[in-house]
Design a protein around this motif. Structure first.
Motif, PDB file in Angstrom:
ATOM      1  N   SER A 247       0.799  -1.224   0.000  1.00 64.02           N
ATOM      2  CA  SER A 247       0.000   0.000   0.000  1.00 64.02           C
ATOM      3  C   SER A 247       0.833   1.276   0.000  1.00 64.02           C
ATOM      4  CB  SER A 247      -0.932   0.020   1.232  1.00 64.02           C
ATOM      5  OG  SER A 247      -1.782  -1.095   1.213  1.00 64.02           O
ATOM      6  N   LEU A 248       2.019   1.222   0.598  1.00 60.01           N
ATOM      7  CA  LEU A 248       2.843   2.426   0.717  1.00 60.01           C
ATOM      8  C   LEU A 248       4.078   2.400  -0.173  1.00 60.01           C
ATOM      9  CD1 LEU A 248       2.664   2.840   4.610  1.00 60.01           C
ATOM     10  CD2 LEU A 248       1.222   3.921   2.881  1.00 60.01           C
TER      11      LEU A 248
ATOM     12  N   GLY B 134     -10.218   8.894   0.516  1.00 61.10           N
ATOM     13  CA  GLY B 134     -10.240   9.149   1.959  1.00 61.10           C
ATOM     14  C   GLY B 134     -10.536   7.896   2.756  1.00 61.10           C
TER      15      GLY B 134
ATOM     16  N   LEU C 243      -6.482   2.539   6.359  1.00 59.88           N
ATOM     17  CA  LEU C 243      -5.064   2.222   6.483  1.00 59.88           C
ATOM     18  C   LEU C 243      -4.533   2.663   7.841  1.00 59.88           C
ATOM     19  CD1 LEU C 243      -3.064   0.957   4.418  1.00 59.88           C
ATOM     20  CD2 LEU C 243      -2.302   3.279   3.911  1.00 59.88           C
ATOM     21  N   SER C 244      -4.890   3.868   8.250  1.00 58.46           N
ATOM     22  CA  SER C 244      -4.429   4.416   9.535  1.00 58.46           C
ATOM     23  C   SER C 244      -4.976   3.612  10.707  1.00 58.46           C
ATOM     24  CB  SER C 244      -4.861   5.882   9.668  1.00 58.46           C
ATOM     25  OG  SER C 244      -4.378   6.642   8.589  1.00 58.46           O
TER      26      SER C 244
ATOM     27  N   THR D 269      -9.633   4.863   1.955  1.00 57.46           N
ATOM     28  CA  THR D 269      -8.406   4.068   1.984  1.00 57.46           C
ATOM     29  C   THR D 269      -7.451   4.576   3.053  1.00 57.46           C
ATOM     30  OG1 THR D 269      -8.632   3.730  -0.402  1.00 57.46           O
ATOM     31  CG2 THR D 269      -6.515   3.171   0.586  1.00 57.46           C
ATOM     32  N   ILE D 270      -7.254   5.888   3.110  1.00 55.06           N
ATOM     33  CA  ILE D 270      -6.328   6.487   4.086  1.00 55.06           C
ATOM     34  C   ILE D 270      -6.820   6.249   5.508  1.00 55.06           C
ATOM     35  CG2 ILE D 270      -5.348   8.656   4.914  1.00 55.06           C
ATOM     36  CD1 ILE D 270      -5.519   9.643   1.973  1.00 55.06           C
TER      37      ILE D 270
END
Length: 329
Positions: A92-93, A244, A250-251, A246-247
């Motif tokens: 992902s990153l 948004g 993910l967090s 996804t972020i």
């Protein structure tokens, strides 16, 4: 964190097609019944720790083995969390797999070394947020897919199934999760004098778990076959939605893996410290090194190998609890 990734639910429920939903309902009922049963026994015994309940239920020899196996299961969960973070960083990153291992190892190790009080506060905040973000991704997916009579596929993902039958898969899922949950439920039961509070707390908990698992399982089935080879299915689904989402997911998922890893590391390190007499710092480093090595097998592979195995082993304890309940009538 394993629950919220979708990987656990994909293997134990969605892999059986629409029959997996029957497994979800059964799991919720068993969580509710056996959860209050564990708290009732611990209240009756005035048990301060889960070890007392294990030894009382299974005897000294089997109790000792189960106690050791729970420590191994905690080590397995730590390894799965490290693998999940490595996968998250890599897929992902765009960072190396080892970068994720290092970050989570450092965060969890520092937390355990400096005390677990802060972790409790983080967990209290992270758990509701993770549930909300998971539900938001799932409900959004249900909205754009729509529900009709034939919305559930009946095909089975045979390669993902942890047991030959959905009923056994459900029992295994309850077995290892409730054995881990027992580490909290036992002291909790001793502290709650009200039988009604224990009963309704367990019923509500079981219902909420079943509802959340059912929604996620339906969403996983709706995305068949796109998610079959995904390490973190819900992250893939979130990626098909708003950026948004996804972020946010993910967090929250990283925070969940951090809190889960720190709790598992604490259990393993303190056990190793008691057994060997080494310093806590040395035990933390040893556990993290071995766990990092084992994490190279990968997130989904580890879940498929560790959880069913411990489910079969810890099933003995749950059957023993049920037997004691029946004979005590």
């Amino acid at each position: 964190a394993g629950f919220a990734s979708g990987q656990e639910l994909m293997q134990f429920f969605a892999a059986y097609g629409s029959l997996g939903l029957a497994g979800v309902i059964l799991s919720g009922l068993l969580f509710a019944w056996l959860g209050q049963l564990i708290m009732a026994y611990s209240r009756r015994m005035h048990a301060a720790s889960y070890q007392e309940l294990i030894y009382h239920s299974c005897g000294s020899k089997i109790g000792f083995c189960l106690d050791a196996l729970i420590t191994l299961l905690l080590f397995g969960i730590l390894t799965i969390m490290l693998a999940g973070t490595g996968t998250l960083c890599q897929e992902s990153l765009g960072y190396p797999y080892l970068c994720g291992l290092f970050v989570l190892s450092l965060a969890a190790g520092c937390t355990v070394y400096h005390g677990m009080k802060g972790l409790a506060a983080v967990s209290l905040l992270a758990t509701p947020l993770l549930v909300l973000s998971t539900m938001a991704v799932s409900l959004y997916s249900l909205c754009y897919h729509g529900l009709t009579y034939d919305f559930l596929p009946t095909n089975h993902w045979l390669s993902l199934q942890p047991a030959p039958h959905w009923l056994m898969a459900s029992l295994l899922y309850v077995s290892y999760n409730l054995t881990l949950g027992m580490t909290v439920l036992t002291p909790l039961g001793s502290l709650i004098p009200s039988r009604q509070a224990r009963l309704w707390g367990s019923i509500i908990g079981g219902m909420l778990l079943a509802m959340l698992a059912a929604v996620i399982t339906i969403v996983l089935l709706l995305h068949d076959p796109d998610i079959t080879n995904c390490e973190i299915p819900l992250l893939y689904i979130a990626g098909q939605q708003h950026a948004g989402a996804t972020i946010a997911f993910l967090s929250m998922f990283f925070i969940a893996m951090y809190t889960t890893a720190a709790a598992a590391l604490y259990g393993c390190s303190t056990k190793l410290k008691t057994a060997t007499g080494l310093s806590l710092a040395s035990c933390i480093v040893i556990v993290l090194l071995f766990s990092s090595l084992c994490s190279q097998w990968g997130f989904s592979t580890l879940i498929a190998a560790i959880f069913p195995c411990f489910g079969y082993i810890t099933l003995l304890f749950l059957l023993r609890l049920i037997y004691l309940r029946l004979v005590s009538r």
